[in-house]
Design an enzyme around this catalytic site. Structure first.
Site, PDB file in Angstrom:
ATOM      1  NE  ARG A  52      -3.623  -2.145   2.701  1.00 60.57           N
ATOM      2  CZ  ARG A  52      -4.719  -2.110   3.444  1.00 60.57           C
ATOM      3  NH1 ARG A  52      -5.026  -1.029   4.120  1.00 60.57           N
ATOM      4  NH2 ARG A  52      -5.501  -3.164   3.540  1.00 60.57           N
ATOM      5  CD  GLU A  62     -12.207  -1.009  -0.736  1.00 62.67           C
ATOM      6  OE1 GLU A  62     -11.143  -1.509  -0.364  1.00 62.67           O
ATOM      7  OE2 GLU A  62     -13.158  -0.803   0.042  1.00 62.67           O
TER       8      GLU A  62
HETATM    9  N1  5AD Z   1      -7.364 -10.185   6.699  1.00 61.79           N
HETATM   10  C1  5AD Z   1      -8.601  -9.938   7.193  1.00 61.79           C
HETATM   11  N2  5AD Z   1      -9.050  -8.727   7.516  1.00 61.79           N
HETATM   12  C2  5AD Z   1      -8.211  -7.684   7.364  1.00 61.79           C
HETATM   13  N3  5AD Z   1      -8.358  -6.360   7.613  1.00 61.79           N
HETATM   14  C3  5AD Z   1      -7.221  -5.730   7.265  1.00 61.79           C
HETATM   15  N4  5AD Z   1      -6.316  -6.629   6.813  1.00 61.79           N
HETATM   16  C4  5AD Z   1      -6.903  -7.851   6.854  1.00 61.79           C
HETATM   17  C5  5AD Z   1      -6.484  -9.170   6.513  1.00 61.79           C
HETATM   18  N5  5AD Z   1      -5.272  -9.408   6.019  1.00 61.79           N
HETATM   19  C6  5AD Z   1      -9.578  -5.739   8.123  1.00 61.79           C
HETATM   20  C7  5AD Z   1      -9.469  -5.124   9.505  1.00 61.79           C
HETATM   21  C8  5AD Z   1     -10.604  -4.131   9.450  1.00 61.79           C
HETATM   22  C9  5AD Z   1     -10.702  -3.731   8.022  1.00 61.79           C
HETATM   23  C10 5AD Z   1     -10.408  -2.318   7.684  1.00 61.79           C
HETATM   24  O1  5AD Z   1      -9.879  -4.627   7.297  1.00 61.79           O
HETATM   25  O2  5AD Z   1      -9.651  -6.070  10.502  1.00 61.79           O
HETATM   26  O3  5AD Z   1     -11.805  -4.784   9.747  1.00 61.79           O
END
Ligand code: 5AD
Length: 482
Positions: free
Chosen positions: A100, A171
């Site tokens: 990112r 997205e």
């Molecule tokens: N796997 C699952 N959920 C994720 N989030 C960020 N990275 C991951 C990942 N690798 C989720 C966070 C939050 C949202 C912004 O994205 O837990 O809910």
């Protein structure tokens, strides 16, 4: 960089593209003709745009998790589990934080370490480093559409590689992946860089491949009034459409009050249809994000929050719902916890799929006010840009006409203060420099005074603080006596 809201010429796009593809080795693998052929070879069930159109026609709400780990095989295994055990309709690929930030060298280290440690040492899937082959392996192993979800201000190379890799949805946006995520990247630069992404998708569209685009709706995720996120979503939708994007999903993050949330999803689609009517063949759908604020640590309480989000998404008839997990307060969830969030949501969505939230006086009033507020903001943005939306957006952020609460960016005024009213709907406690009419200002003021009366205190910053911490204490509205 002369920013204006005008479709880029193919020459301009191709010229900048040369530089973009040099940002990391795997960029050299991208061949657009080959990518188009690859998409044509993919079966229909992997096509996000098609799946969303079908869901919109059938008036059903699809479920989608967030998920991503460092290595290809483990990532495939995770997504398969979420599809099979969690019954996810649509799949994600959450990108890691290094990617990112365009830090591909660090992502490479993370991949190496993950292999040595035999567990993911990255918080997502480093798609740029895995390159087209790695991405195609993921796509070919799954029988659902897969979306790229990230938070990347400069997401050009990531788009080139993942789209050529067979992902069918992307997205983000120049505002929604800047202001909530970055401290000192100018809004001018991110709008320009996202025009590139949208132009790339416009190119696919010209060749008959419809890639879905989804601006990130929830922004900072906490106490964002619907008219703020709607303004940003509509601007990003319009900027994308200008570059040739056709299949657009606009998002909104749950605020917690049912009437306001249903009104928000309905007005988001209605307003967007109005604003985007000048473009031909646009298909609009909506995404509802379950609670994006702080979560209770207790898993049973977390399921309560998840269920309420699922119920609201279904009653609002959002096209899809992005699902939270009972591990939300802890960090990246296990695949089991992720599947639990999905199944909880699916149960609720299925139970409510034949029920609609009926129009009534309160819903209609809420919709009317969201529309008024959003239009007052957008009118001023167009005015500031003398009709040019890209220029207007830059100036609107400078002037605080667009202002996102609790954002880290120095390009955001940060004058806004939102707070909940007595029913938990999010209102403007202080509207900063937003160009609101007396009617809108008074409406918000009266709603907060009503709460103040009930709590025997004047509406103030303390209410904002109480509201932020309320959900962790098992409440929606931060009332002092409960
Ligand atoms: N796997 C699952 N959920 C994720 N989030 C960020 N990275 C991951 C990942 N690798 C989720 C966070 C939050 C949202 C912004 O994205 O837990 O809910």
């Amino acid at each position: 960089m002369k920013l204006k809201n005008k479709k880029w010429s193919l020459d301009k796009f191709m010229q900048i593209r040369e530089e973009v593809l040099k940002q990391w080795d795997t960029g050299a693998e991208v061949d657009l003709e080959d990518a188009i052929e690859y998409h044509k070879s993919l079966p229909e069930q992997k096509d996000m745009s098609k799946k969303l159109i079908e869901a919109k026609e059938e008036k059903i709400t699809l479920t989608q998790p967030r998920a991503g780990v460092a290595l290809i095989d483990e990532h495939v295994e995770l997504l398969k589990f979420l599809k099979e055990e969690g019954q996810a309709d649509l799949l994600p690929t959450t990108i890691d934080s290094y990617t990112r930030q365009n830090k591909y060298q660090e992502a490479e280290e993370g991949i190496k370490q993950s292999k040595t440690e035999e567990r993911s040492m990255l918080n997502g899937f480093p798609a740029v480093n895995h390159g087209i082959k790695g991405c195609r392996k993921v796509i070919e192993s799954l029988d659902a559409p897969v979306q790229v979800r990230h938070g990347t201000p400069d997401a050009r190379l990531l788009a080139e590689i993942t789209l050529a890799g067979g992902f069918t949805s992307y997205e983000g946006g120049g505002i929604s992946y800047n202001i909530p995520y970055a401290k000192d990247v100018s809004i001018e630069k991110t709008i320009y860089d996202w025009q590139y992404v949208d132009r790339l998708i416009g190119y696919y569209e010209e060749k008959g491949i419809s890639i879905n685009r989804e601006p990130f709706g929830p922004l900072t995720g906490t106490l964002v009034p619907p008219s703020i996120s709607h303004s940003v979503a509509i601007i990003e939708g319009l900027l994308a459409a200008e570059q040739g994007v056709k299949n657009i999903t606009l998002g909104y993050g749950q605020c917690g009050n049912l009437t306001q949330d249903v009104a928000a999803i309905q007005t988001l689609e209605e307003l967007a249809e109005e604003y985007l009517s000048e473009y031909d063949d646009i298909v609009l759908t909506t995404v509802f994000h379950q609670w994006m604020g702080g979560f209770p640590q207790d898993e049973s309480q977390a399921f309560g929050v998840i269920s309420w989000g699922g119920a609201t998404a279904a009653l609002a008839q959002a096209t899809k719902v992005i699902v939270k997990t009972p591990h939300e307060a802890l960090g990246v969830p296990t695949k089991e916890a992720n599947a639990q969030g999905l199944k909880t949501t699916k149960q609720v969505v299925n139970m409510l799929k034949d029920q609609h939230f009926m129009p009534n006086g309160v819903l209609e009033k809420e919709k009317e006010m969201i529309k008024k507020e959003t239009k007052e903001i957008l009118n001023r943005v167009f005015e500031l840009g003398k009709g040019d939306l890209a220029k207007g957006t830059v100036r609107a952020f400078e002037a605080g006409v667009l202002d996102i609460p609790f954002a880290p960016s120095k390009y955001n005024a940060g004058n806004l203060l939102p707070a909940r009213d007595n029913n938990g709907a999010v209102r403007y406690l202080n509207h900063g420099n937003l160009p609101f009419s007396e009617e809108v200002i008074n409406f918000n003021k009266e709603k907060l005074e009503e709460r103040g009366k009930d709590e025997e205190r004047d509406p103030s910053f303390q209410m904002v603080i109480d509201d932020i911490y309320a959900i962790g204490k098992g409440m929606l509205v931060g009332k002092p006596r409960t």
